[in-house]
Design a protein around this motif. Structure first.
Motif, PDB file in Angstrom:
ATOM      1  N   SER A 152       0.869  -1.175   0.000  1.00 23.05           N
ATOM      2  CA  SER A 152       0.000   0.000   0.000  1.00 23.05           C
ATOM      3  C   SER A 152       0.906   1.224   0.000  1.00 23.05           C
ATOM      4  N   ILE A 153       0.733   2.106  -0.977  1.00 24.15           N
ATOM      5  CA  ILE A 153       1.651   3.243  -1.135  1.00 24.15           C
ATOM      6  C   ILE A 153       0.903   4.580  -1.074  1.00 24.15           C
ATOM      7  N   TYR A 154       1.682   5.636  -0.886  1.00 19.30           N
ATOM      8  CA  TYR A 154       1.185   7.005  -0.954  1.00 19.30           C
ATOM      9  C   TYR A 154       1.884   7.747  -2.088  1.00 19.30           C
ATOM     10  N   ASP A 155       3.224   7.628  -2.120  1.00 13.13           N
ATOM     11  CA  ASP A 155       4.017   8.244  -3.182  1.00 13.13           C
ATOM     12  C   ASP A 155       4.320   7.203  -4.255  1.00 13.13           C
ATOM     13  N   LEU A 156       4.394   7.650  -5.486  1.00 13.66           N
ATOM     14  CA  LEU A 156       4.633   6.721  -6.587  1.00 13.66           C
ATOM     15  C   LEU A 156       6.040   6.132  -6.568  1.00 13.66           C
ATOM     16  N   GLN A 202      -1.904  -1.081  -3.809  1.00 12.20           N
ATOM     17  CA  GLN A 202      -3.013  -0.192  -3.454  1.00 12.20           C
ATOM     18  C   GLN A 202      -2.473   1.229  -3.351  1.00 12.20           C
ATOM     19  N   LEU A 203      -3.175   2.164  -3.981  1.00 10.12           N
ATOM     20  CA  LEU A 203      -2.721   3.548  -3.983  1.00 10.12           C
ATOM     21  C   LEU A 203      -3.917   4.489  -4.050  1.00 10.12           C
ATOM     22  N   PRO A 204      -3.743   5.730  -3.614  1.00 10.33           N
ATOM     23  CA  PRO A 204      -4.840   6.693  -3.712  1.00 10.33           C
ATOM     24  C   PRO A 204      -5.084   7.107  -5.158  1.00 10.33           C
ATOM     25  N   TYR A 205      -6.348   7.286  -5.486  1.00  6.92           N
ATOM     26  CA  TYR A 205      -6.703   7.810  -6.805  1.00  6.92           C
ATOM     27  C   TYR A 205      -8.090   8.425  -6.717  1.00  6.92           C
ATOM     28  N   SER A 206      -8.175   9.686  -7.045  1.00  5.23           N
ATOM     29  CA  SER A 206      -9.448  10.397  -6.966  1.00  5.23           C
ATOM     30  C   SER A 206      -9.447  11.540  -7.959  1.00  5.23           C
ATOM     31  N   ILE A 207     -10.538  12.251  -8.002  1.00  6.99           N
ATOM     32  CA  ILE A 207     -10.651  13.408  -8.884  1.00  6.99           C
ATOM     33  C   ILE A 207      -9.525  14.420  -8.629  1.00  6.99           C
ATOM     34  N   LEU A 208      -9.145  14.595  -7.371  1.00 11.43           N
ATOM     35  CA  LEU A 208      -8.101  15.553  -7.036  1.00 11.43           C
ATOM     36  C   LEU A 208      -6.710  14.938  -7.013  1.00 11.43           C
ATOM     37  N   ASP A 209      -6.626  13.625  -7.063  1.00 13.25           N
ATOM     38  CA  ASP A 209      -5.331  12.948  -7.006  1.00 13.25           C
ATOM     39  C   ASP A 209      -5.225  11.938  -8.149  1.00 13.25           C
ATOM     40  N   GLN A 210      -4.815  12.428  -9.296  1.00 14.49           N
ATOM     41  CA  GLN A 210      -4.755  11.607 -10.503  1.00 14.49           C
ATOM     42  C   GLN A 210      -3.328  11.167 -10.843  1.00 14.49           C
ATOM     43  N   LYS A 224      -0.159  18.754  -2.405  1.00 13.95           N
ATOM     44  CA  LYS A 224      -0.151  17.617  -1.483  1.00 13.95           C
ATOM     45  C   LYS A 224      -0.882  17.926  -0.177  1.00 13.95           C
ATOM     46  N   SER A 225      -0.917  19.186   0.198  1.00 16.80           N
ATOM     47  CA  SER A 225      -1.587  19.545   1.453  1.00 16.80           C
ATOM     48  C   SER A 225      -3.069  19.221   1.412  1.00 16.80           C
ATOM     49  N   ILE A 226      -3.620  19.005   0.215  1.00 16.18           N
ATOM     50  CA  ILE A 226      -5.023  18.616   0.057  1.00 16.18           C
ATOM     51  C   ILE A 226      -5.158  17.113  -0.137  1.00 16.18           C
ATOM     52  N   ILE A 227      -4.331  16.536  -0.996  1.00 21.46           N
ATOM     53  CA  ILE A 227      -4.536  15.128  -1.366  1.00 21.46           C
ATOM     54  C   ILE A 227      -3.865  14.149  -0.416  1.00 21.46           C
ATOM     55  N   PHE A 228      -3.035  14.630   0.517  1.00 21.84           N
ATOM     56  CA  PHE A 228      -2.405  13.751   1.504  1.00 21.84           C
ATOM     57  C   PHE A 228      -3.066  13.985   2.868  1.00 21.84           C
ATOM     58  N   SER A 278       2.689  -5.073 -15.692  1.00 24.02           N
ATOM     59  CA  SER A 278       3.636  -5.953 -15.017  1.00 24.02           C
ATOM     60  C   SER A 278       2.951  -7.164 -14.383  1.00 24.02           C
ATOM     61  N   GLY A 279       1.620  -7.180 -14.440  1.00 24.67           N
ATOM     62  CA  GLY A 279       0.870  -8.301 -13.881  1.00 24.67           C
ATOM     63  C   GLY A 279       0.269  -8.047 -12.517  1.00 24.67           C
ATOM     64  N   MET A 280       0.432  -6.834 -11.981  1.00 21.31           N
ATOM     65  CA  MET A 280      -0.137  -6.513 -10.673  1.00 21.31           C
ATOM     66  C   MET A 280      -1.646  -6.310 -10.757  1.00 21.31           C
ATOM     67  N   THR A 281      -2.329  -6.655  -9.675  1.00 26.05           N
ATOM     68  CA  THR A 281      -3.729  -6.282  -9.503  1.00 26.05           C
ATOM     69  C   THR A 281      -3.752  -4.928  -8.810  1.00 26.05           C
ATOM     70  N   VAL A 282      -4.458  -3.966  -9.394  1.00 23.50           N
ATOM     71  CA  VAL A 282      -4.422  -2.581  -8.924  1.00 23.50           C
ATOM     72  C   VAL A 282      -5.678  -2.246  -8.132  1.00 23.50           C
ATOM     73  N   PHE A 283      -5.472  -1.817  -6.887  1.00 31.06           N
ATOM     74  CA  PHE A 283      -6.534  -1.343  -6.014  1.00 31.06           C
ATOM     75  C   PHE A 283      -6.331   0.152  -5.790  1.00 31.06           C
ATOM     76  N   THR A 284      -7.382   0.931  -5.949  1.00 25.33           N
ATOM     77  CA  THR A 284      -7.276   2.353  -5.609  1.00 25.33           C
ATOM     78  C   THR A 284      -8.208   2.665  -4.447  1.00 25.33           C
ATOM     79  N   ARG A 285      -7.821   3.656  -3.666  1.00 28.51           N
ATOM     80  CA  ARG A 285      -8.601   4.067  -2.498  1.00 28.51           C
ATOM     81  C   ARG A 285      -8.770   5.581  -2.535  1.00 28.51           C
ATOM     82  N   SER A 286      -9.516   6.104  -1.549  1.00 27.62           N
ATOM     83  CA  SER A 286      -9.681   7.551  -1.351  1.00 27.62           C
ATOM     84  C   SER A 286     -10.473   8.229  -2.448  1.00 27.62           C
ATOM     85  N   ALA A 287     -11.399   7.496  -3.085  1.00 30.77           N
ATOM     86  CA  ALA A 287     -12.256   8.128  -4.101  1.00 30.77           C
ATOM     87  C   ALA A 287     -13.039   9.287  -3.506  1.00 30.77           C
ATOM     88  N   PHE A 288     -13.428   9.157  -2.225  1.00 28.07           N
ATOM     89  CA  PHE A 288     -14.192  10.212  -1.551  1.00 28.07           C
ATOM     90  C   PHE A 288     -13.279  11.101  -0.705  1.00 28.07           C
TER      91      PHE A 288
END
Length: 307
Positions: free
Chosen positions: A143-147, A163-171, A288-292, A185-195
């Motif tokens: 689970s990551i925050y920074d790429l 797993q990583l954040p992905y939302s309208i404000l964090d693309q 980042k002060s908004i999306i983190f 690469s074959g990874m299954t991608v989970f995104t969080r923080s849509a809201f």
């Protein structure tokens, strides 16, 4: 389209900037889990760091005949490996076994590093690999925050889930091409923080002083939705779920009513590609002060100090 994955952090602790009800009681959690399963949700995301979430989920799984249809993902306790640890693999195994005991299951579908920096530690990665060999987990991940930790995971190999954040404000994940590379690469991608922890849904006057610089963005978002006749929850969920290389959108809820609203929003197909395209073009790079969320408390402290 990506599937929904039910997050459980709210089931184990008070979580979310827009959470006014606190942690739901056990019976309400069980009702939400029943409703999610009945609607076809079969992947559940939890973590040992989510307060009592694993224990509550474990009680549900112990008494539920449908647990075999569920895929449970949990995470290694953050910062659990101390400097100078002599038996890293043993410590990781014990942590995983504790999680399995709390959950009342014998094998996790996925076990993620909850400390992104652990991706640079070869002993930890070897410990995660051994969990698969010992049939305690089916997939290892992070689970990551920074790429940058995401790219390190791609280079390290052996990581099946990310797993990583992905939302309208964090693309960032799509804008930088990372999600596409992870998928290739074959990874299954989970995104969080849509809201974004409920920030999108907050009444403007209730947004903390240290976060009020987000309001112009929220107002732009509202105007886009109005132009396209789109609902807010539908847009937030489908923005991530419609992304081709995302497999699961992790979402959390405080109540059964909220769960049903989000499920209904997911099944609503009224969000147009034009609406999504305008959103992508409008919110290109947000500070980042908004999306983190980890920075929100610092801003609130700063705002309080200035009063």
């Amino acid at each position: 389209m990506a599937e929904l994955c039910l997050g459980t952090v709210q089931f184990g602790m008070k979580y979310g900037i827009n959470n006014i009800l606190g942690q739901p009681v056990e019976d309400d959690v069980f009702d939400m889990l029943d409703a999610a399963i009945e609607d076809g949700i079969h992947v559940i995301d939890t973590a040992s760091a989510y307060g009592t979430a694993e224990m509550v989920l474990g009680k549900y799984l112990k008494s539920n005949k449908r647990k075999d249809c569920l895929q449970i993902i949990s995470k290694l306790r953050p910062n659990v490996i101390s400097d100078g640890e002599k038996d890293v693999s043993g410590r990781i195994r014990r942590e995983c076994e504790d999680t399995l005991h709390r959950l009342n299951i014998s094998c996790l579908d996925g076990y993620l590093l909850h400390t992104p920096g652990y991706i640079y530690n070869s002993e930890i990665l070897d410990g995660m690999r051994k969990l698969k060999e010992q049939n305690l987990i089916r997939h290892a991940g992070i689970s990551i925050y920074d790429l940058k930790e995401g790219y390190a995971a791609l280079s390290a190999g052996g990581m099946d889930y990310i797993q990583l954040p992905y939302s309208i404000l964090d693309q960032r994940g799509v804008q930088k091409g990372f999600i596409q590379k992870a998928k290739q690469s074959g990874m299954t991608v989970f995104t969080r923080s849509a809201f974004l922890q409920g920030l999108f849904m907050m009444d403007r006057e209730k947004i903390p002083a240290g976060l009020r610089h987000v309001i112009p963005y929220l107002e732009k978002f509202d105007r886009i939705l109005e132009r396209h006749g789109a609902g807010k929850a539908e847009a937030l969920i489908h923005f991530a779920a419609s992304e081709a290389d995302i497999d699961y959108v992790v979402f959390g809820v405080d109540t059964k009513e909220q769960l049903q609203q989000d499920i209904d929003a997911y099944h609503n197909k009224k969000i147009t590609s034009e609406c999504i395209a305008e959103i992508k073009d409008t919110f290109v790079s947000i500070e980042k002060s908004i999306i983190f969320p980890s920075l929100w408390a610092q801003q609130k402290a700063g705002a309080d100090t200035c009063r």
